[in-house]
Structures are given as C-alpha cells and as structure tokens.
Design a protein around this motif. Structure first.
Motif, PDB file in Angstrom:
ATOM      1  N   UNK A  73     -65.062 -14.589 -74.508  1.00 13.04           N
ATOM      2  CA  UNK A  73     -66.088 -15.416 -75.153  1.00 13.04           C
ATOM      3  C   UNK A  73     -67.344 -14.572 -75.403  1.00 13.04           C
ATOM      4  N   UNK A  74     -67.703 -13.717 -74.418  1.00 12.35           N
ATOM      5  CA  UNK A  74     -68.871 -12.837 -74.541  1.00 12.35           C
ATOM      6  C   UNK A  74     -68.714 -11.900 -75.757  1.00 12.35           C
ATOM      7  N   UNK A  75     -67.495 -11.437 -75.945  1.00  7.93           N
ATOM      8  CA  UNK A  75     -67.199 -10.558 -77.084  1.00  7.93           C
ATOM      9  C   UNK A  75     -67.434 -11.291 -78.422  1.00  7.93           C
ATOM     10  N   UNK A  76     -66.943 -12.533 -78.507  1.00  4.56           N
ATOM     11  CA  UNK A  76     -67.136 -13.301 -79.751  1.00  4.56           C
ATOM     12  C   UNK A  76     -68.627 -13.515 -80.004  1.00  4.56           C
ATOM     13  N   UNK A  77     -69.363 -13.857 -78.933  1.00  7.40           N
ATOM     14  CA  UNK A  77     -70.813 -14.074 -79.077  1.00  7.40           C
ATOM     15  C   UNK A  77     -71.494 -12.788 -79.549  1.00  7.40           C
ATOM     16  N   UNK A  78     -71.041 -11.661 -79.010  1.00 15.07           N
ATOM     17  CA  UNK A  78     -71.594 -10.352 -79.389  1.00 15.07           C
ATOM     18  C   UNK A  78     -71.397 -10.111 -80.898  1.00 15.07           C
ATOM     19  N   UNK A  79     -70.204 -10.415 -81.398  1.00 11.70           N
ATOM     20  CA  UNK A  79     -69.966 -10.222 -82.841  1.00 11.70           C
ATOM     21  C   UNK A  79     -70.903 -11.113 -83.659  1.00 11.70           C
TER      22      UNK A  79
ATOM     23  N   UNK B  43     -64.611  -2.823 -72.220  1.00 11.52           N
ATOM     24  CA  UNK B  43     -63.397  -3.590 -72.559  1.00 11.52           C
ATOM     25  C   UNK B  43     -62.219  -3.312 -71.629  1.00 11.52           C
ATOM     26  N   UNK B  44     -62.246  -2.169 -70.937  1.00 10.84           N
ATOM     27  CA  UNK B  44     -61.008  -1.737 -70.282  1.00 10.84           C
ATOM     28  C   UNK B  44     -60.649  -2.527 -69.011  1.00 10.84           C
ATOM     29  N   UNK B  45     -61.592  -3.363 -68.546  1.00  6.47           N
ATOM     30  CA  UNK B  45     -61.210  -4.190 -67.388  1.00  6.47           C
ATOM     31  C   UNK B  45     -60.099  -5.173 -67.772  1.00  6.47           C
ATOM     32  N   UNK B  46     -59.955  -5.440 -69.076  1.00  6.89           N
ATOM     33  CA  UNK B  46     -58.847  -6.299 -69.518  1.00  6.89           C
ATOM     34  C   UNK B  46     -57.513  -5.631 -69.192  1.00  6.89           C
ATOM     35  N   UNK B  47     -57.489  -4.305 -69.284  1.00  7.24           N
ATOM     36  CA  UNK B  47     -56.277  -3.575 -68.891  1.00  7.24           C
ATOM     37  C   UNK B  47     -56.140  -3.571 -67.377  1.00  7.24           C
ATOM     38  N   UNK B  48     -57.282  -3.417 -66.692  1.00  6.85           N
ATOM     39  CA  UNK B  48     -57.238  -3.384 -65.224  1.00  6.85           C
ATOM     40  C   UNK B  48     -56.679  -4.689 -64.662  1.00  6.85           C
ATOM     41  N   UNK B  49     -57.048  -5.804 -65.299  1.00  6.35           N
ATOM     42  CA  UNK B  49     -56.557  -7.084 -64.759  1.00  6.35           C
ATOM     43  C   UNK B  49     -55.053  -7.223 -65.048  1.00  6.35           C
ATOM     44  N   UNK B  50     -54.623  -6.737 -66.206  1.00  9.22           N
ATOM     45  CA  UNK B  50     -53.183  -6.769 -66.515  1.00  9.22           C
ATOM     46  C   UNK B  50     -52.419  -5.904 -65.513  1.00  9.22           C
ATOM     47  N   UNK B  51     -53.006  -4.771 -65.165  1.00  9.96           N
ATOM     48  CA  UNK B  51     -52.376  -3.841 -64.208  1.00  9.96           C
ATOM     49  C   UNK B  51     -52.312  -4.493 -62.814  1.00  9.96           C
ATOM     50  N   UNK B  52     -53.401  -5.167 -62.482  1.00 15.09           N
ATOM     51  CA  UNK B  52     -53.496  -5.871 -61.197  1.00 15.09           C
ATOM     52  C   UNK B  52     -52.363  -6.896 -61.081  1.00 15.09           C
ATOM     53  N   UNK B  53     -52.184  -7.689 -62.174  1.00 13.43           N
ATOM     54  CA  UNK B  53     -51.090  -8.663 -62.207  1.00 13.43           C
ATOM     55  C   UNK B  53     -49.743  -7.955 -62.132  1.00 13.43           C
ATOM     56  N   UNK B  54     -49.630  -6.866 -62.900  1.00 13.17           N
ATOM     57  CA  UNK B  54     -48.342  -6.171 -63.003  1.00 13.17           C
ATOM     58  C   UNK B  54     -47.914  -5.610 -61.651  1.00 13.17           C
TER      59      UNK B  54
ATOM     60  N   UNK C 184     -58.068 -10.792 -78.359  1.00 17.48           N
ATOM     61  CA  UNK C 184     -58.857  -9.561 -78.266  1.00 17.48           C
ATOM     62  C   UNK C 184     -59.176  -9.242 -76.800  1.00 17.48           C
ATOM     63  N   UNK C 185     -59.617  -8.022 -76.565  1.00 18.25           N
ATOM     64  CA  UNK C 185     -59.860  -7.560 -75.200  1.00 18.25           C
ATOM     65  C   UNK C 185     -60.960  -8.362 -74.491  1.00 18.25           C
ATOM     66  N   UNK C 186     -62.183  -8.297 -75.045  1.00 20.22           N
ATOM     67  CA  UNK C 186     -63.318  -8.943 -74.377  1.00 20.22           C
ATOM     68  C   UNK C 186     -64.317  -7.919 -73.869  1.00 20.22           C
ATOM     69  N   UNK C 187     -65.523  -8.386 -73.597  1.00 12.95           N
ATOM     70  CA  UNK C 187     -66.569  -7.509 -73.066  1.00 12.95           C
ATOM     71  C   UNK C 187     -66.894  -7.957 -71.642  1.00 12.95           C
ATOM     72  N   UNK C 188     -66.627  -7.081 -70.695  1.00 16.13           N
ATOM     73  CA  UNK C 188     -66.852  -7.388 -69.276  1.00 16.13           C
ATOM     74  C   UNK C 188     -68.215  -6.874 -68.833  1.00 16.13           C
ATOM     75  N   UNK C 189     -68.738  -7.479 -67.779  1.00 18.67           N
ATOM     76  CA  UNK C 189     -69.946  -6.953 -67.157  1.00 18.67           C
ATOM     77  C   UNK C 189     -69.522  -6.028 -66.018  1.00 18.67           C
ATOM     78  N   UNK C 190     -70.352  -5.006 -65.716  1.00 19.72           N
ATOM     79  CA  UNK C 190     -69.921  -3.989 -64.745  1.00 19.72           C
ATOM     80  C   UNK C 190     -69.471  -4.556 -63.400  1.00 19.72           C
ATOM     81  N   UNK C 191     -70.143  -5.632 -62.937  1.00 22.26           N
ATOM     82  CA  UNK C 191     -69.812  -6.138 -61.601  1.00 22.26           C
ATOM     83  C   UNK C 191     -68.743  -7.228 -61.598  1.00 22.26           C
TER      84      UNK C 191
END
Ligand SMILES: C[S@@+](CC[C@H](N)C(=O)[O-])C[C@H]1O[C@@H](n2cnc3c(N)ncnc32)[C@H](O)[C@@H]1O
Length: 266
Positions: free
Chosen positions: A42-48, A192-203, A22-29
């Motif tokens: 992990x934060x996302x699972x805890x949130x659920x 959640x969208x920082x998960x895409x940002x990190x993939x883009x960063x790697x890409x 799953x994507x995950x929940x990021x903090x703004x900073x």
C-alpha cells in the motif's frame, strides 16, 4: 503472457493470497510479517500517487494487473484507464474498476487519445524497449509524464536473476536517446527486497514443515501450506531455482530496483 510472468502472478495470487502484484516499499525496522507485506504494498502505491506531478488529469495504468492502483487513482480524482494483455486481469479489472480497459500489450497498443501520464508499475520489464519509449511518446501529450517503477538487470547479472528485467545500462542508453527528459530517478532496491526476505522466511519454514509433514502446521498456517504445495509442485531442482529467485542477496547482486519520472519533451 510469458511463463515467468504467469508464475510470478500465480505466486502472488495463489500463494500469498494477494491481489497486488508488486513488491512494496518496506520501512527499515519492519518485521517480516504478512501484515507488514500488505502495508508495504500500500505504501508503494501511495508513493507512486504522491509522485504524480501537479496538473496531471488523465492517466493510463500500463500493465494494470488486478486494477488496485487504477482504483486508487480514480478515488484520488484522476481520469484513469487500464491496460493489460491478460484475459483474467481484464475480467477482474472490469468487475472492480469503473474505468475503460484496453485488452492489449503496450507494444501493440494504438492510443486514440493523448494522456497526461503513463504509469508502468512493474510492467516495463515485459514491454520491448524499442516499443516502450516510442509508444510512450505517441501516447503522451507534449510535456506529459512517463512513470516507471521496476527492477532491472545489472550488466553482469547471472543465474536466474540474469534472466528477467531490462538490462539497466541499455535501458538508460535508450532513455537518453528517446526524447524524454529525466525528472526524478531513485534507487529503492533496499526498500523492496524485504518482500523476498519474507518469501524466503516462509519457504525455509515450508521446507521444514514438509519434512515434518504434520497436519497441525497446515491448519495453523494456511499461507505456509499453500506455499509448500506451490514449492513442491515440481521437481526438486526447480525448487532450488525458486529459492534463488527469492534470495534478496542474489537479487541485490544482480538487479537494481528503480523509480523513474520522465517527461516527454520531443
Ligand atoms: C507484475 S504485474 C504488475 C501489475 C500492476 N501494475 C501492479 O503494480 O500491481 C505485471 C503486469 O504487466 C502486464 N503485462 C505483461 N506484458 C505486458 C505488455 N507487453 N504490455 C503491457 N503490460 C504487460 C501483466 O499482464 C501485468 O498486469
């Protein structure tokens, strides 16, 4: 399982080396690091888990993936069962989680008991809408809960993002007609969208590295080089489509990521 689903799971597993799907929940900073990605998941699972209402004892983890959430639910004291149509996930789940596993799609699942709560963590998108609410009602106790956390397509979605996820407006219409009461709805797209940002960063770096083609980079950045192989395993037009898939701006223009808690009042 559909080809696109298989591609997503392979991406998480083979490229990112993650057992969480799953994507995950990021903090703004949060900086875009691999460790922060793991923390976000992990934060996302805890949130659920924090959002499971009081009194719930039995939980069916619908589309349970590798069973990471199921395991946590067990540890938190819930009587949990997993469900997935995927044969590899069946193997991983039964090896790692001491809980009953149902090898089936939810669409075709016939529960032999009624649960207090169903959790669909990024799995609702694969379940046919008319089966989703009907079967959830059948599988839940009176006043039982349906938790859904997933992305949805906006009405005018286009491009590769216009190809996956339920249409949000249709989902909401069917939800209103389904005999479920809305308890909570949260728009968590921006988290959640920082998960895409990190993939883009790697890409971006992968493309650069592929250009340079040095072995040193491959040794220093194993995840990065796996990403290169994944990215370039097909033709270049496919690469461009994958790049759009991990573009968070395009995601936000075409999709919304929501958390829902519903109650079966039928
Ligand atoms: C993106 S993964 C999410 C896995 C896990 N819930 C998580 O949050 O990490 C999607 C899951 O849905 C499952 N799935 C696909 N089609 C399904 C269906 N028709 N009914 C139930 N689960 C399905 C997949 O096998 C996979 O386990």
């Amino acid at each position: 399982m559909s080809k696109s689903n298989d591609r997503t799971l392979r991406f998480y597993n083979e490229v990112l080396g993650l057992d969480r799907l799953h994507y995950g929940i990021w903090q703004p900073d949060d900086e875009l690091t691999y460790d922060n990605l793991k923390k976000a998941q992990i934060r996302y699972e805890d949130f659920l888990i924090e959002n499971i209402p009081e009194g719930v004892k039995t939980v069916l983890d619908v589309g349970c993936g590798t069973g990471v959430l199921s395991k946590k639910l067990l540890e938190a004291g819930y009587a949990v069962e997993g469900l997935s149509p995927d044969i590899n996930q069946k193997k991983v789940f039964t090896e790692n989680v001491k809980a009953e596993f149902h090898h089936s799609t939810f669409d075709k699942f016939e529960a032999n008991k009624k649960y207090d709560c169903l959790i669909m963590s990024e799995s609702a998108q694969y379940i046919k809408l008319h089966r989703l609410f009907e079967n959830a009602r059948q599988s839940l106790k009176q006043d039982g809960y349906l938790m859904i956390c997933d992305y949805f397509r906006l009405e005018d979605a286009s491009g590769i993002h216009g190809k996956s996820g339920h249409y949000f407006h249709i989902f909401k219409e069917q939800m209103q007609e389904s005999g479920f009461k809305l308890i909570t709805e949260r728009d968590i797209t921006d988290s959640v969208t920082k998960t895409l940002d990190i993939a883009k960063y790697f890409a971006d770096r992968a493309i650069l590295a592929a250009d340079i083609g040095t072995e040193k980079i491959r040794r220093k950045h194993p995840h990065l080089s796996k990403f290169i192989l994944w990215l370039f395993r097909n033709k270049i037009d496919k690469v461009n489509r994958q790049m759009e898939l991990i573009d968070s701006k395009a995601f936000k223009q075409n999709k919304t990521y929501r958390f829902f808690l519903l109650q079966n009042i039928s």
